[in-house]
Write a protein that holds these residues in place. Structure first.
Motif, PDB file in Angstrom:
ATOM      1  N   GLU A 185      -0.079 -22.840   0.670  1.00 47.08           N
ATOM      2  CA  GLU A 185       0.560 -21.617   0.200  1.00 47.08           C
ATOM      3  C   GLU A 185      -0.439 -20.462   0.269  1.00 47.08           C
ATOM      4  N   SER A 186      -0.058 -19.387   0.940  1.00 40.71           N
ATOM      5  CA  SER A 186      -0.966 -18.250   1.052  1.00 40.71           C
ATOM      6  C   SER A 186      -1.296 -17.715  -0.338  1.00 40.71           C
ATOM      7  N   PRO A 187      -2.560 -17.328  -0.566  1.00 34.39           N
ATOM      8  CA  PRO A 187      -2.900 -16.719  -1.860  1.00 34.39           C
ATOM      9  C   PRO A 187      -2.379 -15.304  -2.008  1.00 34.39           C
ATOM     10  N   PHE A 188      -1.770 -14.768  -0.929  1.00 34.91           N
ATOM     11  CA  PHE A 188      -1.334 -13.377  -0.927  1.00 34.91           C
ATOM     12  C   PHE A 188       0.163 -13.250  -0.675  1.00 34.91           C
ATOM     13  N   LEU A 189       0.730 -12.169  -1.192  1.00 28.85           N
ATOM     14  CA  LEU A 189       1.970 -11.612  -0.679  1.00 28.85           C
ATOM     15  C   LEU A 189       1.659 -10.217  -0.188  1.00 28.85           C
ATOM     16  N   ALA A 190       2.574  -9.642   0.544  1.00 26.62           N
ATOM     17  CA  ALA A 190       2.316  -8.352   1.179  1.00 26.62           C
ATOM     18  C   ALA A 190       3.142  -7.248   0.538  1.00 26.62           C
ATOM     19  N   LEU A 191       2.561  -6.062   0.521  1.00 29.77           N
ATOM     20  CA  LEU A 191       3.287  -4.851   0.188  1.00 29.77           C
ATOM     21  C   LEU A 191       3.607  -4.141   1.501  1.00 29.77           C
ATOM     22  N   PRO A 192       4.808  -3.572   1.651  1.00 26.79           N
ATOM     23  CA  PRO A 192       5.178  -2.943   2.926  1.00 26.79           C
ATOM     24  C   PRO A 192       4.526  -1.576   3.109  1.00 26.79           C
ATOM     25  N   ILE A 193       3.204  -1.605   3.067  1.00 28.71           N
ATOM     26  CA  ILE A 193       2.345  -0.443   3.287  1.00 28.71           C
ATOM     27  C   ILE A 193       1.552  -0.743   4.545  1.00 28.71           C
ATOM     28  N   PHE A 194       1.563   0.167   5.513  1.00 29.30           N
ATOM     29  CA  PHE A 194       0.973  -0.108   6.819  1.00 29.30           C
ATOM     30  C   PHE A 194      -0.065   0.965   7.133  1.00 29.30           C
ATOM     31  N   PRO A 195      -1.294   0.778   6.632  1.00 25.81           N
ATOM     32  CA  PRO A 195      -2.291   1.841   6.764  1.00 25.81           C
ATOM     33  C   PRO A 195      -2.841   2.017   8.167  1.00 25.81           C
ATOM     34  N   ASN A 196      -2.619   1.047   9.052  1.00 28.94           N
ATOM     35  CA  ASN A 196      -3.140   1.162  10.411  1.00 28.94           C
ATOM     36  C   ASN A 196      -2.040   0.756  11.374  1.00 28.94           C
ATOM     37  N   ARG A 197      -1.767   1.622  12.330  1.00 27.46           N
ATOM     38  CA  ARG A 197      -0.789   1.309  13.381  1.00 27.46           C
ATOM     39  C   ARG A 197      -1.186   2.069  14.638  1.00 27.46           C
ATOM     40  N   ASN A 198      -0.845   1.508  15.778  1.00 25.77           N
ATOM     41  CA  ASN A 198      -1.227   2.133  17.042  1.00 25.77           C
ATOM     42  C   ASN A 198      -0.416   1.504  18.160  1.00 25.77           C
ATOM     43  N   PHE A 199      -0.095   2.315  19.160  1.00 22.83           N
ATOM     44  CA  PHE A 199       0.510   1.768  20.370  1.00 22.83           C
ATOM     45  C   PHE A 199      -0.573   1.042  21.157  1.00 22.83           C
ATOM     46  N   ARG A 200      -0.200  -0.068  21.814  1.00 16.96           N
ATOM     47  CA  ARG A 200      -1.223  -0.941  22.352  1.00 16.96           C
ATOM     48  C   ARG A 200      -1.149  -1.218  23.850  1.00 16.96           C
ATOM     49  N   VAL A 259       1.586 -10.611  -8.825  1.00 19.59           N
ATOM     50  CA  VAL A 259       2.897 -10.061  -8.493  1.00 19.59           C
ATOM     51  C   VAL A 259       3.812  -9.987  -9.707  1.00 19.59           C
ATOM     52  N   GLY A 260       3.648 -10.881 -10.646  1.00 23.00           N
ATOM     53  CA  GLY A 260       4.511 -10.875 -11.828  1.00 23.00           C
ATOM     54  C   GLY A 260       4.183  -9.805 -12.848  1.00 23.00           C
ATOM     55  N   GLN A 261       3.097  -9.057 -12.664  1.00 20.71           N
ATOM     56  CA  GLN A 261       2.754  -7.998 -13.622  1.00 20.71           C
ATOM     57  C   GLN A 261       3.826  -6.910 -13.574  1.00 20.71           C
ATOM     58  N   PRO A 262       4.464  -6.597 -14.709  1.00 12.23           N
ATOM     59  CA  PRO A 262       5.590  -5.647 -14.698  1.00 12.23           C
ATOM     60  C   PRO A 262       5.203  -4.288 -14.099  1.00 12.23           C
ATOM     61  N   GLY A 263       5.952  -3.892 -13.087  1.00  6.12           N
ATOM     62  CA  GLY A 263       5.790  -2.571 -12.489  1.00  6.12           C
ATOM     63  C   GLY A 263       4.582  -2.394 -11.594  1.00  6.12           C
ATOM     64  N   LEU A 264       3.756  -3.438 -11.428  1.00  8.61           N
ATOM     65  CA  LEU A 264       2.502  -3.253 -10.698  1.00  8.61           C
ATOM     66  C   LEU A 264       2.725  -2.971  -9.222  1.00  8.61           C
ATOM     67  N   VAL A 265       3.503  -3.812  -8.541  1.00  9.52           N
ATOM     68  CA  VAL A 265       3.640  -3.627  -7.092  1.00  9.52           C
ATOM     69  C   VAL A 265       4.324  -2.300  -6.787  1.00  9.52           C
ATOM     70  N   VAL A 312       6.573  -8.890  -1.107  1.00  8.93           N
ATOM     71  CA  VAL A 312       6.932  -9.125  -2.520  1.00  8.93           C
ATOM     72  C   VAL A 312       8.419  -8.842  -2.711  1.00  8.93           C
ATOM     73  N   PRO A 313       9.117  -9.668  -3.482  1.00 11.43           N
ATOM     74  CA  PRO A 313      10.554  -9.495  -3.647  1.00 11.43           C
ATOM     75  C   PRO A 313      10.933  -8.112  -4.181  1.00 11.43           C
ATOM     76  N   GLU A 314      10.072  -7.560  -5.028  1.00 10.65           N
ATOM     77  CA  GLU A 314      10.410  -6.271  -5.668  1.00 10.65           C
ATOM     78  C   GLU A 314      10.539  -5.127  -4.666  1.00 10.65           C
ATOM     79  N   LEU A 315       9.937  -5.276  -3.459  1.00 13.53           N
ATOM     80  CA  LEU A 315       9.945  -4.172  -2.502  1.00 13.53           C
ATOM     81  C   LEU A 315      10.722  -4.485  -1.224  1.00 13.53           C
ATOM     82  N   LEU A 316      11.492  -5.558  -1.231  1.00 11.92           N
ATOM     83  CA  LEU A 316      12.263  -5.903  -0.041  1.00 11.92           C
ATOM     84  C   LEU A 316      13.334  -4.870   0.278  1.00 11.92           C
ATOM     85  N   THR A 317      13.772  -4.113  -0.696  1.00  8.60           N
ATOM     86  CA  THR A 317      14.792  -3.083  -0.455  1.00  8.60           C
ATOM     87  C   THR A 317      14.174  -1.705  -0.201  1.00  8.60           C
ATOM     88  N   SER A 318      12.851  -1.648  -0.087  1.00  5.72           N
ATOM     89  CA  SER A 318      12.192  -0.346   0.108  1.00  5.72           C
ATOM     90  C   SER A 318      12.465   0.193   1.507  1.00  5.72           C
TER      91      SER A 318
END
Length: 333
Positions: free
Chosen positions: A69-84, A236-242, A327-333
């Motif tokens: 099980e990965s120790p991480f979940l992801a936030l849909p924040i993409f600080p780096n992107r580029n055409f390749r 991830v379970g911390q209220p309002g954190l993500v 993270v489930p909280e941001l799947l609708t973002s």
């Protein structure tokens, strides 16, 4: 109530600067921010447990899923992107004039078999030109400076693909210049190409890469994300954190974007780059004012495509989904 003390890390981009300098706070968080001159140093520190929330390359994040099980979940924040398309370089004497000519060739790749800026072009080469990784031989290393194998992250290699690491002291740019490899896929542009050295034999596969990449965006709507922001699963379970972390990153990004819009009124006089006003106007016409989107909805096609490429290239045992990753909280973002 005492704010939650967290260690966070991100590379200093113009759209993260407001976080690092304290102009933008994270609600409810006592944040200690970290950065580094080389972004993969942040990845390594996050994988090895130094941070609570940090920027992480897409492939680096996905590789942690194949160790249990990965120790991480992801936030849909993409600080780096580029055409390749522009990340593919060839030796001028190799006989490679079109993408299909890469089949059967020896290709260098920066840092990992399947680094973020390698997964994208290999997927595009397969989808659009019929060239698959198993048709080529691969040499992994540093572009202009030798680097050791990244032994702090899993490095799967699928059956039937010929992969080796460059010898000690070798650079991929040097091997490309000498013709020992025919092509190179790299996040780093070879120094000889940037300097314009007339003696260099290195050129881009796609000479007019801007036109090719703009056409790719028109057809697919994909502005390829390279990195995301990872959070330790137990937080991830911390209220309002993500939601608070996401909101802060979005605010910092929006502040940077607003400077371009404001600068357009003054011909972007704060920049040293000629004709940047015209470039900015062209990009707005093609990509809208939200040209660097966060959230799942506006990035689902791009992320689903990367997840497919990662699985097809043998870098993930299973084909993950956005629902697995974020993270489930941001799947609708």
């Amino acid at each position: 109530m005492t704010d939650l003390a967290l260690d966070l890390a991100v590379y200093r981009y113009e759209h993260t600067a407001a976080l690092l300098d304290g102009s933008v706070d994270i609600a409810g968080v006592d944040a200690t921010w970290h950065t580094a001159p080389v972004v993969t140093d942040l990845f390594q520190a996050m994988v090895q447990g130094s941070y609570d929330v940090a920027e992480l390359g897409l492939t680096y994040s996905l590789r942690t899923w194949d160790t249990g099980e990965s120790p991480f979940l992801a936030l849909p924040i993409f600080p780096n992107r580029n055409f390749r398309h522009s990340a593919i370089f060839v030796n001028a004497d190799s006989g490679i004039t079109k993408p299909e000519d890469l089949a059967g060739k020896t290709i260098g790749e920066f840092a990992l078999y399947g680094h973020d800026a390698g997964v994208w072009p290999k997927g595009i080469l397969s989808d659009e030109y019929g060239v698959t990784p198993d048709q080529c031989r691969w040499v992994i290393g540093g572009t202009d400076h030798p680097i050791p194998s990244f032994d702090w992250i899993p490095q799967p290699v699928p059956d039937g693909v010929d992969v080796r690491h460059a010898a000690e002291g070798q650079t991929l740019a040097g091997l490309l210049e000498s013709g020992e490899i025919d092509a190179l896929i790299s996040v780093d542009v070879p120094e000889a190409l940037v300097s314009g050295a007339s003696s260099s034999k290195i050129r881009r596969l796609f000479g007019d890469y801007e036109s090719v990449e703009r056409d790719y965006f028109r057809r697919t709507g994909i502005f390829p994300p390279m990195h995301l922001v990872a959070i330790r699963r137990e937080l991830v379970g911390q209220p309002g954190l993500v939601e608070a972390v996401y909101a802060a990153f979005a605010k910092a990004k929006d502040l940077a974007a607003a400077q371009y819009l404001k600068g357009a009124l003054k011909q972007q006089m704060a920049s040293m780059m000629p004709w940047i006003s015209q470039l900015f106007a062209e990009n707005r016409r093609l990509m809208s004012d939200d040209w660097w989107p966060y959230g799942v909805a506006k990035n689902r096609v791009a992320i689903d495509t990367f997840l497919r490429y990662h699985h097809e290239q043998g870098l993930s045992r299973t084909r993950l989904t956005c629902e697995d990753l974020f993270v489930p909280e941001l799947l609708t973002s």
